[in-house]
Design a protein around this motif. Structure first.
Motif, short mmCIF file in Angstrom:
data_model
loop_
_atom_site.label_atom_id
_atom_site.label_comp_id
_atom_site.label_asym_id
_atom_site.label_seq_id
_atom_site.Cartn_x
_atom_site.Cartn_y
_atom_site.Cartn_z
N HIS A 23 0.73 -1.38 0.17
CA HIS A 23 0.00 -0.03 -0.01
C HIS A 23 0.86 1.24 -0.15
O HIS A 23 1.71 1.26 0.94
CB HIS A 23 -0.84 -0.06 1.22
CG HIS A 23 -1.94 1.03 1.30
ND1 HIS A 23 -1.93 2.07 2.25
CD2 HIS A 23 -3.03 1.26 0.32
CE1 HIS A 23 -3.07 2.96 2.09
NE2 HIS A 23 -3.64 2.44 0.91
N ARG A 24 0.54 2.02 -1.11
CA ARG A 24 1.72 3.36 -1.31
C ARG A 24 1.70 4.22 -0.07
O ARG A 24 2.73 4.70 0.47
CB ARG A 24 1.11 4.21 -2.52
CG ARG A 24 1.38 3.35 -3.58
CD ARG A 24 0.92 4.23 -4.83
NE ARG A 24 0.83 3.46 -6.07
CZ ARG A 24 1.91 3.45 -7.00
NH1 ARG A 24 3.18 4.09 -6.45
NH2 ARG A 24 1.82 2.98 -8.07
N GLU A 25 0.74 4.38 0.86
CA GLU A 25 0.32 5.63 1.67
C GLU A 25 0.90 4.96 3.04
O GLU A 25 1.71 5.55 3.69
CB GLU A 25 -1.04 6.04 2.03
CG GLU A 25 -1.18 7.03 2.83
CD GLU A 25 -2.70 7.43 3.00
OE1 GLU A 25 -2.87 8.10 4.08
OE2 GLU A 25 -3.44 7.36 2.00
N THR A 26 0.72 3.69 3.34
CA THR A 26 1.05 3.24 5.00
C THR A 26 2.54 2.40 4.40
O THR A 26 2.98 1.95 5.62
CB THR A 26 -0.09 2.24 5.34
OG1 THR A 26 -0.21 1.25 4.42
CG2 THR A 26 -1.06 3.30 5.51
N GLY A 27 2.70 1.79 3.29
CA GLY A 27 3.59 0.93 3.26
C GLY A 27 3.45 -0.59 3.54
O GLY A 27 4.54 -1.37 3.61
N GLN A 28 2.29 -0.77 3.90
CA GLN A 28 1.91 -2.22 4.46
C GLN A 28 1.93 -3.01 3.20
O GLN A 28 1.33 -2.92 2.22
CB GLN A 28 0.52 -1.98 4.95
CG GLN A 28 0.35 -3.46 5.60
CD GLN A 28 -1.12 -3.42 6.62
OE1 GLN A 28 -1.36 -2.36 6.92
NE2 GLN A 28 -1.58 -4.58 6.98
#
Length: 370
Positions: A23-28
């Motif tokens: 996930h781009r925003e959270t890096g998950q």
């Protein structure tokens, strides 16, 4: 091969040719072995991560609100350099303010902060309410230069007084109490107590002392809570206690029974268990605390006639500019030798006057001696 694209996610091949997704925003990241790309499990994971990210974004403090000010303060070097215990206390204050974090900045004034202060005193007590006032004062103080708020509205709020009938939280120890505790303490606990009794250091600072902070006959330390440097001469009593302490290889001055540096929580647990045992045997009365030994040193010296400035210098209760940082420490080392000599003499005098009881220090019941 069908290309799969999901908004907000990056899908790619790494340098080993393996497919990756995050996930781009959270890096998950998504484990593609458990949820292959294009599978129902994959889309479920994407939806779950997106929903959590949006929920967290909704929880984030809004700009122009009390919560936004608090978040801005968390990002300052001042907050990051505070002692861990102080940061924890401040975050607990922020938790109390959580229900009103969306309060617009333009509505904040002294009456509003005073009302928050009053409400806090009712719910969490006078001491925590005053901590909340201090926290808000720091938040506002660092927000003013950034143009986020016009004034420090917490400074005009009057702190809550300590209730007159409230018991002394960290009362000074009596001389006989010190003797009994030292007599019964295990060696690795006794040396810690001896350091506290003969330096006035805060327990956490004492437990964090390193061997290289002892230069000759002086302990060179820094108060973890305030960053104030202290220079404490080692008197004969402390010197003897350190010499008799169990040997260990830890870089710290004080170590537990395994030869490892004490943690504050670890020593507090051992101390509580040990103290409770002495109380159960009737050897000591309740109310002894580790921080009380800092009060003991200050009280002993004050009763011996030393002025408050000299006592404050020994305890590290003055903030100085960096320009005077090292010169002040050098001066303190010489001046504090007289202070520590006074403490040694006064402790010896009290030990001669007050004979410690072999069994108990319980006060004699009223009417028994009449």
């Amino acid at each position: 091969m069908t290309t799969v694209r999901i908004k907000g996610f990056k899908i790619f091949k790494d340098r080993h040719g393996r497919m990756r997704c995050y996930h781009r925003e959270t890096g998950q990241k998504i484990d593609l072995l458990k949820a292959p790309i294009g599978s129902a499990a994959f889309f479920t994971e994407c939806e779950k991560i997106t929903a959590i990210a949006e929920a967290n974004k909704a929880k984030a403090p809004k700009v122009g609100t009390l919560g936004g000010l608090i978040q801005s303060y968390y990002e300052t070097e001042h907050f990051k350099n505070l002692a861990p215990a102080t940061r924890r206390d401040y975050r607990q204050c922020a938790d109390f303010l959580e229900p009103i974090r969306d309060t617009p900045i333009h509505t904040i004034d002294t009456p509003l902060v005073a009302g928050i202060h009053d409400k806090a005193a009712q719910k969490i007590g006078w001491r925590r309410a005053n901590m909340l006032r201090t926290f808000l004062s720091e938040v506002f103080r660092f927000a003013i230069p950034k143009g986020l708020i016009s004034a420090n509205f917490a400074t005009g709020v009057i702190p809550k007084p300590r209730p007159a009938k409230l018991a002394y939280a960290n009362r000074p120890w009596e001389p006989e109490e010190c003797d009994i505790v030292l007599e019964h303490a295990p060696p690795h606990v006794r040396v810690v107590l001896a350091v506290l009794m003969n330096t006035g250091l805060d327990p956490s600072d004492a437990l964090n002392l390193r061997r290289d902070q002892i230069d000759g006959e002086t302990i060179w330390g820094v108060r973890g809570k305030t960053g104030v440097e202290v220079a404490i001469p080692i008197g004969p009593t402390l010197h003897a206690a350190l010499k008799q302490a169990p040997q260990h290889d830890a870089p710290a001055l004080l170590a537990n029974s395994r030869g490892e540096q004490w943690t504050y929580n670890g020593f507090s647990t051992v101390w509580h268990r040990f103290k409770t045992g002495l109380e159960a045997e009737g050897l000591i009365q309740p109310g002894l605390t580790l921080k009380g030994l800092r009060h003991t040193v200050a009280t002993t010296l004050r009763e011996a006639g030393l002025d408050e400035r000299r006592i404050a210098d020994l305890l590290g209760q003055k903030t100085l500019s960096m320009a005077r940082h090292y010169s002040r420490s050098a001066n303190l080392a010489a001046k504090n030798r007289e202070t520590m000599a006074t403490l040694e003499t006064e402790n010896a005098r009290r030990a001669r006057i007050v004979k410690p009881s072999a069994k108990s220090v319980k006060p004699e019941p009223k009417g028994k001696s009449e």
